[in-house]
Motif scaffolding. Sequence first.
Motif, PDB file in Angstrom:
ATOM      1  N   ALA A 132      -5.465   2.509  -3.646  1.00  0.00           N
ATOM      2  CA  ALA A 132      -5.740   3.929  -4.130  1.00  0.00           C
ATOM      3  C   ALA A 132      -4.822   4.417  -5.354  1.00  0.00           C
ATOM      4  O   ALA A 132      -5.239   5.175  -5.970  1.00  0.00           O
ATOM      5  CB  ALA A 132      -5.726   4.742  -2.803  1.00  0.00           C
ATOM      6  N   PHE A 133      -3.496   3.989  -4.839  1.00  0.00           N
ATOM      7  CA  PHE A 133      -2.666   4.552  -6.008  1.00  0.00           C
ATOM      8  C   PHE A 133      -2.684   3.825  -7.186  1.00  0.00           C
ATOM      9  O   PHE A 133      -2.708   4.710  -8.294  1.00  0.00           O
ATOM     10  CB  PHE A 133      -1.132   3.936  -5.327  1.00  0.00           C
ATOM     11  N   VAL A 134      -3.104   2.740  -7.496  1.00  0.00           N
ATOM     12  CA  VAL A 134      -3.604   2.195  -8.740  1.00  0.00           C
ATOM     13  C   VAL A 134      -4.732   2.807  -9.232  1.00  0.00           C
ATOM     14  O   VAL A 134      -4.628   3.034 -10.554  1.00  0.00           O
ATOM     15  CB  VAL A 134      -3.590   0.488  -8.747  1.00  0.00           C
ATOM     16  N   GLN A 135      -5.716   2.777  -8.524  1.00  0.00           N
ATOM     17  CA  GLN A 135      -6.865   3.512  -9.062  1.00  0.00           C
ATOM     18  C   GLN A 135      -6.790   4.910  -9.551  1.00  0.00           C
ATOM     19  O   GLN A 135      -7.185   5.362 -10.462  1.00  0.00           O
ATOM     20  CB  GLN A 135      -7.805   3.446  -7.746  1.00  0.00           C
ATOM     21  N   ALA A 136      -5.837   5.603  -8.754  1.00  0.00           N
ATOM     22  CA  ALA A 136      -5.487   6.888  -9.327  1.00  0.00           C
ATOM     23  C   ALA A 136      -4.841   6.886 -10.857  1.00  0.00           C
ATOM     24  O   ALA A 136      -4.836   7.747 -11.431  1.00  0.00           O
ATOM     25  CB  ALA A 136      -4.641   7.915  -8.239  1.00  0.00           C
ATOM     26  N   MET A 137      -3.805   5.948 -10.607  1.00  0.00           N
ATOM     27  CA  MET A 137      -3.232   5.722 -11.935  1.00  0.00           C
ATOM     28  C   MET A 137      -4.036   5.505 -13.038  1.00  0.00           C
ATOM     29  O   MET A 137      -3.726   5.832 -14.268  1.00  0.00           O
ATOM     30  CB  MET A 137      -2.306   4.720 -11.789  1.00  0.00           C
ATOM     31  N   GLN A 138      -5.158   4.689 -12.833  1.00  0.00           N
ATOM     32  CA  GLN A 138      -6.012   4.309 -13.900  1.00  0.00           C
ATOM     33  C   GLN A 138      -6.960   5.188 -14.381  1.00  0.00           C
ATOM     34  O   GLN A 138      -7.260   5.527 -15.513  1.00  0.00           O
ATOM     35  CB  GLN A 138      -7.048   3.019 -13.410  1.00  0.00           C
TER      36      GLN A 138
END
Length: 223
Positions: A132-138
Amino acid sequence: MKITRQKHAKKYMSFYKYNFGFREPFQVLLDGTFCQAALRNKIQIRDQLPGYLAGATQLCTTRCVLKELESLGKELYGAKLIAQRFQVRNCSHFKDPDQDLATKVKKKPGVPLLFIIQNTMVLDKPSPKSLAFVQAMQANQLVPEHQKQSIEHLKEEQGLVKEPENRRKRKRAGGPNPLSCLKKNKKVQETQQPSAAKKKRKRKRNRAKSEAKAVSVQLSVKA
């Protein structure tokens, strides 16, 4: 089976390298449970772990781990000896040993978990928090394509991606098929040709009749 686990470990480490900047040597924090499992299964942590993670490692533990092992008595004395061989890091909860470390680690993005299962070290897949963190960063910045593919693949493995429902495609309104038009034109021409021939025949018959009438009139006049 061993080759499959190593492939998964390599893929998961690539995920952390691309998204969280992991670099060698990888710092590995060991707790009492891991040390006890390594002792029971005769696993040489210092020798085997770099090969499994495909990179140099820096092993460490904390004072709270040593205190916990000491409080458990003689049963975990061997695990305590193993933990003491590694670098000891200070921690803020030294007075209250953390007995639920794995659960708390899963709540933090970018922290992988390593277990010993069936005499083998196993790197756990990235947690939903990490994904979820990486998806938000993307969503907030441009991300390389290979990074997006690794995220989507890991989410599919964990069942976090729902396949889109099959939707019927609407037919777009368009002009007639040119091939069908050609066929129709040919048929029209074919049907028109015999009618034109019939008209010519009728004209010839009418002329012949008129000529015959004229001849008969002339004959009657001469007579």
